[in-house]
Motif scaffolding. Sequence first.
Motif, PDB file in Angstrom:
ATOM      1  N   VAL A 114      15.751 -84.157  84.608  1.00 59.55           N
ATOM      2  CA  VAL A 114      14.819 -83.456  85.506  1.00 59.55           C
ATOM      3  C   VAL A 114      13.657 -82.973  84.623  1.00 59.55           C
ATOM      4  N   PRO A 115      12.467 -83.522  84.826  1.00 69.30           N
ATOM      5  CA  PRO A 115      11.409 -83.348  83.823  1.00 69.30           C
ATOM      6  C   PRO A 115      10.934 -81.916  83.614  1.00 69.30           C
ATOM      7  N   ASP A 161      18.254 -77.783  68.456  1.00 70.49           N
ATOM      8  CA  ASP A 161      16.992 -77.040  68.271  1.00 70.49           C
ATOM      9  C   ASP A 161      16.020 -77.248  69.433  1.00 70.49           C
ATOM     10  N   PHE A 162      16.320 -78.199  70.294  1.00 66.15           N
ATOM     11  CA  PHE A 162      15.417 -78.509  71.408  1.00 66.15           C
ATOM     12  C   PHE A 162      15.894 -77.893  72.730  1.00 66.15           C
ATOM     13  N   ALA A 163      16.897 -77.012  72.655  1.00 65.34           N
ATOM     14  CA  ALA A 163      17.579 -76.531  73.865  1.00 65.34           C
ATOM     15  C   ALA A 163      16.627 -75.971  74.915  1.00 65.34           C
ATOM     16  N   LEU A 164      15.621 -75.208  74.493  1.00 66.71           N
ATOM     17  CA  LEU A 164      14.762 -74.547  75.472  1.00 66.71           C
ATOM     18  C   LEU A 164      13.453 -75.292  75.686  1.00 66.71           C
ATOM     19  N   LEU A 170       9.985 -84.408  75.494  1.00 73.56           N
ATOM     20  CA  LEU A 170      10.757 -85.154  74.490  1.00 73.56           C
ATOM     21  C   LEU A 170      10.316 -86.615  74.428  1.00 73.56           C
ATOM     22  N   SER A 171      10.620 -87.247  73.309  1.00 75.87           N
ATOM     23  CA  SER A 171      10.374 -88.689  73.188  1.00 75.87           C
ATOM     24  C   SER A 171      11.448 -89.442  73.985  1.00 75.87           C
ATOM     25  N   GLY A 172      11.260 -90.753  74.129  1.00 75.07           N
ATOM     26  CA  GLY A 172      12.233 -91.559  74.871  1.00 75.07           C
ATOM     27  C   GLY A 172      13.625 -91.500  74.264  1.00 75.07           C
ATOM     28  N   GLY A 173      13.685 -91.613  72.941  1.00 73.21           N
ATOM     29  CA  GLY A 173      14.982 -91.600  72.261  1.00 73.21           C
ATOM     30  C   GLY A 173      15.663 -90.245  72.387  1.00 73.21           C
ATOM     31  N   GLN A 174      14.860 -89.181  72.228  1.00 76.98           N
ATOM     32  CA  GLN A 174      15.429 -87.829  72.370  1.00 76.98           C
ATOM     33  C   GLN A 174      15.931 -87.615  73.794  1.00 76.98           C
ATOM     34  N   SER A 175      15.156 -88.066  74.783  1.00 79.26           N
ATOM     35  CA  SER A 175      15.558 -87.907  76.181  1.00 79.26           C
ATOM     36  C   SER A 175      16.889 -88.613  76.435  1.00 79.26           C
TER      37      SER A 175
END
Lengths: 267, 271
Positions: A114-115, A161-164, A170-175
């Motif tokens: 959910v973006p 570290d990206f929790a909030l 995010l990038s495609g890979g991170q998503s």
Amino acid sequence: MSLAFAPVAAPARPARPASSSPAELVVRDLAVAYGEAPPVFTGVAFAVGRGEQVALIGANGAGKSTLLRCCLGFVAPAAGEISLFGRRVGAGTSGEQRTLRGGLGFVAQKHNLVPRLSVLSNVVHGTLAEASGPRRWLQGFAPRAVRERAYAALDMVGLADFALRRADALSGGQSQRVAIARALVAEPRLMLADEPAASLDPAAGEEVMAVFARVSRETGTTLIFTTHHLDHALRYAERVVGLAGGRLQLDAPAATLAPEFLRGLYG
Amino acid sequence: MASTADPVRPRPPERFTRPSAIAFLIYALAVAVVVWAANGAEWSFSELVTGIPALADFLSRAWPPSLDRFGSLSRALVETFQMAIVGTLVGVVLSVPLAILAARGLTGLNWLRWPARGLVALFRTVPDLVWALIFVIAVGLGPFAGTLALAVDTAGFCGRFFAEAMEDVDRGPSDSLRAQGVRRFDTIFCATIPAALPAFVTTSLFALEKSTRSSVILGLVGAGGIGLELKVAMDLFDYPRAATIILMIFVLVVAVEQAGAMVRARIIKDR
């Protein structure tokens, strides 16, 4: 498994017996057809044991995604049946089917986060099958134990570290790694992934597949993924199942297969 | 490309295609409908021109605006805005469940979709002035009747656009969650509504602007607000006071529209 096996030209092979561990997924003589069109596939049969990592390969239109959607109960087969954790998919009430799907983790080709929501909220959503309600719609209202589980799942895919951060930042890979965390947080017995690396660049694709393989090993979760990357199939799966010409044409340990051999499935 | 040996060069297609006989008939029918409607509406350029001196007379008698009852008019204007805020808020809250039920393929309760759509259409198509007349009968004269009318009108307006916004949302996140056994009910609130939220907010701001304009008119039927003051001023030929009221309404509506535009711009940038 015979290495002399001629992939596409060969007649359908009988299903490889289930591994010695209890079968999480059993597919019996499955056939799927859409309307009057020729069947997508027929007579597909195989079993996947607990903790196995299985790659499902085949050309476009071979029926890989359809087979996964059958496992989810979203596509009704024309013949045959699928058992998940010993229970038949498609049987029982919609509530019972939903409970059955609660044992699954699912990652699609597109991350489907959910973006506008935070990464942590997206992962918390993965626990909604076990308890419904507004407390799990946003991480800020989630019970402490659920937040901690979601954070641990994020940590497992290396994104604590990206929790909030907002999911659309995010990038495609991170998503895609967040999508894996969302699938993992429910502690599924079986994870299904439909071409999880298809929309990513080669480096991000490798990263995502490596995360899949690692978490599957570490948590003992059974993993079935579809892919067009034959090197992914050979490197990250213990076993490769191939669809071609509307039949199951290959079911063999990955260690016994060579890439050029698999290319035969693509005609 | 044609070869040099070929003297015939390819010609581009005609700029405009000739309409078919049926298309020509439809165009002619459309023109006939416009003429028929203008005739029924007694559209008259000559009367418009002869009316200009009367308009100028009104403006000359209305200027300068009167500030005699500025205090009480300000209170009526504030009441108008209060009606718009509460009416819009109640309408937006009402419209969310209606929109969820009315949206295609969202709840799986298809048997409830058509009644919900019917109710939204009823709320939207009956003019707010008619709702105000009905609520004046129900709860008596005053701003409460007007507020209820605005709430129903907003529920119809937002119900339709909220439903369309949710239908347009990418179904991927919901499908992925449902694949893991999450209920439809939860996916609506954790996946569909967050994705549609910018559209919800911008539509609600439009509804507030619409309600602010409508709340002025509702006073004409006794449903509270500054509209009643305007009607009294016009009936008494107190044009300077009417001019003051019109200017006050103009300032309020423009202020609300500007504030709404700023918030919308922020949301669109953030989307």
